[in-house]
Motif scaffolding. Structure first.
Motif, mmCIF file in Angstrom:
data_model
loop_
_atom_site.group_PDB
_atom_site.id
_atom_site.type_symbol
_atom_site.label_atom_id
_atom_site.label_comp_id
_atom_site.label_asym_id
_atom_site.label_seq_id
_atom_site.Cartn_x
_atom_site.Cartn_y
_atom_site.Cartn_z
ATOM 1 N N UNK A 124 33.602 -44.704 8.752
ATOM 2 C CA UNK A 124 32.396 -44.497 9.562
ATOM 3 C C UNK A 124 31.149 -44.620 8.681
ATOM 4 N N UNK A 125 30.189 -45.345 9.188
ATOM 5 C CA UNK A 125 28.921 -45.482 8.459
ATOM 6 C C UNK A 125 27.789 -44.818 9.249
ATOM 7 N N UNK A 126 26.618 -44.705 8.613
ATOM 8 C CA UNK A 126 25.456 -44.110 9.287
ATOM 9 C C UNK A 126 24.427 -45.161 9.661
ATOM 10 N N UNK B 277 23.168 -48.584 12.262
ATOM 11 C CA UNK B 277 22.685 -48.630 13.646
ATOM 12 C C UNK B 277 23.790 -48.542 14.683
ATOM 13 N N UNK B 278 25.023 -48.869 14.313
ATOM 14 C CA UNK B 278 26.123 -48.806 15.262
ATOM 15 C C UNK B 278 26.109 -49.948 16.254
ATOM 16 N N UNK B 279 27.059 -49.947 17.191
ATOM 17 C CA UNK B 279 27.184 -51.004 18.183
ATOM 18 C C UNK B 279 27.436 -50.386 19.547
ATOM 19 N N UNK B 280 26.922 -51.066 20.581
ATOM 20 C CA UNK B 280 27.280 -50.635 21.929
ATOM 21 C C UNK B 280 28.575 -51.319 22.344
ATOM 22 N N UNK C 287 27.354 -39.709 13.965
ATOM 23 C CA UNK C 287 26.000 -39.879 13.438
ATOM 24 C C UNK C 287 25.282 -41.085 13.991
ATOM 25 N N UNK C 288 25.885 -41.769 14.955
ATOM 26 C CA UNK C 288 25.253 -42.925 15.566
ATOM 27 C C UNK C 288 25.695 -44.248 15.004
ATOM 28 N N UNK C 289 26.368 -44.242 13.851
ATOM 29 C CA UNK C 289 26.841 -45.489 13.262
ATOM 30 C C UNK C 289 28.139 -45.973 13.888
#
Length: 471
Positions: free
Chosen positions: A401-403, A405-408, A454-456
């Motif tokens: 897991x990263x912090x 922008x993430x993806x929808x 965290x959103x990522x």
């Protein structure tokens, strides 16, 4: 529940113990029945012999006096013949026109006996007959009867002696109780000894299972041990199968390597030549060459994995592989914090090390590319349903897991497509996540992407684990 029942019924030890128990129980019941029957027959014959002896004593004590009457006082030496209603009687009745009162024991008194006819209970070749009846007191008695001529004028009498069958039944009951106790003790002891003998006899199978478990866990390359003559051929066949499997894997690896080497140069030439021709045509040639390169990589991966997936030798320890990848990524990304958490040491994947490095390395590299400050990596054993519906099995869950922008959901679906790059500003070919999913799928594992806490981006990789059996 069904699997547990099937496992119990499939146990060789349980089968042998069950069959031995059933056979012993049936044998003991049969032996008990046969011995009881033989003892009853023997006791009844002995009882009849006693009555016959008493009958002859009565005959020897009876005679005809001068008044043409039956006379005599039998002395049978048994007080029961003088006890009323005891079931022990003697009777002497005149036959034919010989008119004289009958003689009876004092135990019978004036009570008579319901004697069956000769047709119902005929005499034997010794002119004796034995039959059972009930007296006026309700006793079930055995009767010994015969007819004897008493003088030279042909005057005869019928002699009867009875004995209470309760004596016989009591003896048989006492014997049966003792027999059942003795057989129960013998049966329990036999079952216990049989169970110990069976467990001891099947112990080599446990050794063979332990040896096979060592091969499965990568601790040995062959079944090693001193096995009995009946199991040694099986061990030899298993070793031959392992050797054959190893040769197939090595041959597949060699062929895959040869194919990769033979295709590497032509594709490199195409990519190089694409830079020397006009841009429009060059871009087409380069795109097609890159597509060829991606397809070659994919099918080379599949061929190699298919050749080794079922191999019992494909084993990789999780700790050193992930720690080595994290060390490399820390050096390449000094501004990013990599947090590694492995639930327990000694976790083992049923995969080739090269494939583990590729799938985990791709995920960590992808997370590092989009992370702002940190990347979290964790590994722990889990149980989950297999996709083919064959029940639960053991897996190792890897989370990266990263912090960033993430993806929808739409972007996640697009990111898993081969050759797709969501951010053209970042380096890469767009093959990483699709390759991870394909390699995981070849091992019956799964890759799922979701938004992290965290959103990522959170990547969850489920890969087959090796479970070490405790023997």
């Amino acid at each position: 529940m069904t699997g547990a029942v099937k496992s119990r019924t499939a146990s060789l030890t349980a089968r042998v113990l069950l069959l031995a128990t059933l056979w012993s129980a049936l044998a003991l019941v049969g032996i008990s029945f046969a011995i009881s029957k033989l003892y009853r027959e023997s006791t009844e014959r002995g009882f009849n012999d006693i009555l016959r002896a008493q009958l002859y004593n009565v005959i020897n004590a009876i005679s005809i006096n001068d008044q043409q009457a039956i006379t005599g006082t039998p002395q049978l030496g048994d007080l029961r013949f003088s006890q009323p209603g005891s079931g022990w009687y003697w009777v002497v009745e005149p036959l034919g026109n010989f008119s004289t009162p009958a003689l009876v024991s004092s135990s019978l008194g004036v009570s008579g006996l319901a004697v069956p006819s000769v047709l119902e209970a005929p005499f034997d070749r010794r002119y004796e007959r034995f039959y059972a009846l009930r007296d006026s007191s309700g006793n079930r008695v055995q009767v010994a009867e015969t007819e004897v001529i008493l003088d030279g004028e042909g005057r005869a009498a019928r002699f009867r002696v009875t004995g209470n069958l309760a004596v016989v039944e009591e003896q048989i009951a006492d014997f049966s109780r003792s027999l059942h106790v003795a057989l129960a003790v013998f049966g329990f002891g036999s079952l216990l000894l049989n169970g110990l003998a069976i467990l001891y006899g099947l112990k080599p199978l446990d050794r063979a299972r332990a040896a096979l478990g060592k091969v499965r866990n990568g601790e040995a390359e062959r079944l090693e041990g001193d096995f009995p003559r009946e199991i040694q051929p099986l061990a030899n066949e298993m070793n031959a199968l392992i050797d054959s499997n190893r040769r197939l894997v090595e041959r597949a690896r060699m062929q895959v390597g040869n194919l990769a080497h033979s295709l590497k140069t032509p594709i490199a030439v195409l990519l190089n030549e694409a830079t020397l021709i006009e841009k429009q045509q060059g871009d087409v040639v380069r795109a097609q060459a890159e597509a060829m390169q991606a397809q070659v990589q994919t099918y080379l991966h599949r061929a190699r994995i298919a050749a080794q997936r079922e191999s019992v030798l494909a084993r990789t320890e999780v700790d050193p592989v992930i720690e080595r990848l994290v060390r490399v990524m820390r050096r390449l990304n000094p501004d990013t914090h990599f947090e590694l958490a492995i639930a327990q040491s000694g976790l083992m994947l049923a995969m080739e090390q090269q494939d583990v490095e590729e799938v985990v390395g791709n995920l960590i590299e992808n997370a590092a590319r989009y992370a702002v400050r940190r990347v979290d990596i964790s590994a722990e054993p889990v149980e989950a349903e297999e996709g083919d519906g064959q029940g639960k099995r053991h897996w190792i869950e890897l989370l990266v897991e990263d912090d960033g922008p993430g993806l929808d959901s739409g972007q996640i679906e697009k990111a898993l497509k081969r050759g797709t790059r969501l951010d053209e500003s970042k380096p890469g070919t767009g093959l990483g996540l699709s390759i991870v999913r394909e390699i995981a799928g070849e091992y019956h594992g799964t890759l799922t992407l979701s938004r992290g806490d965290g959103g990522g981006l959170k990547a969850r990789l489920l890969l087959p684990a090796v479970v070490k059996e405790h023997v």
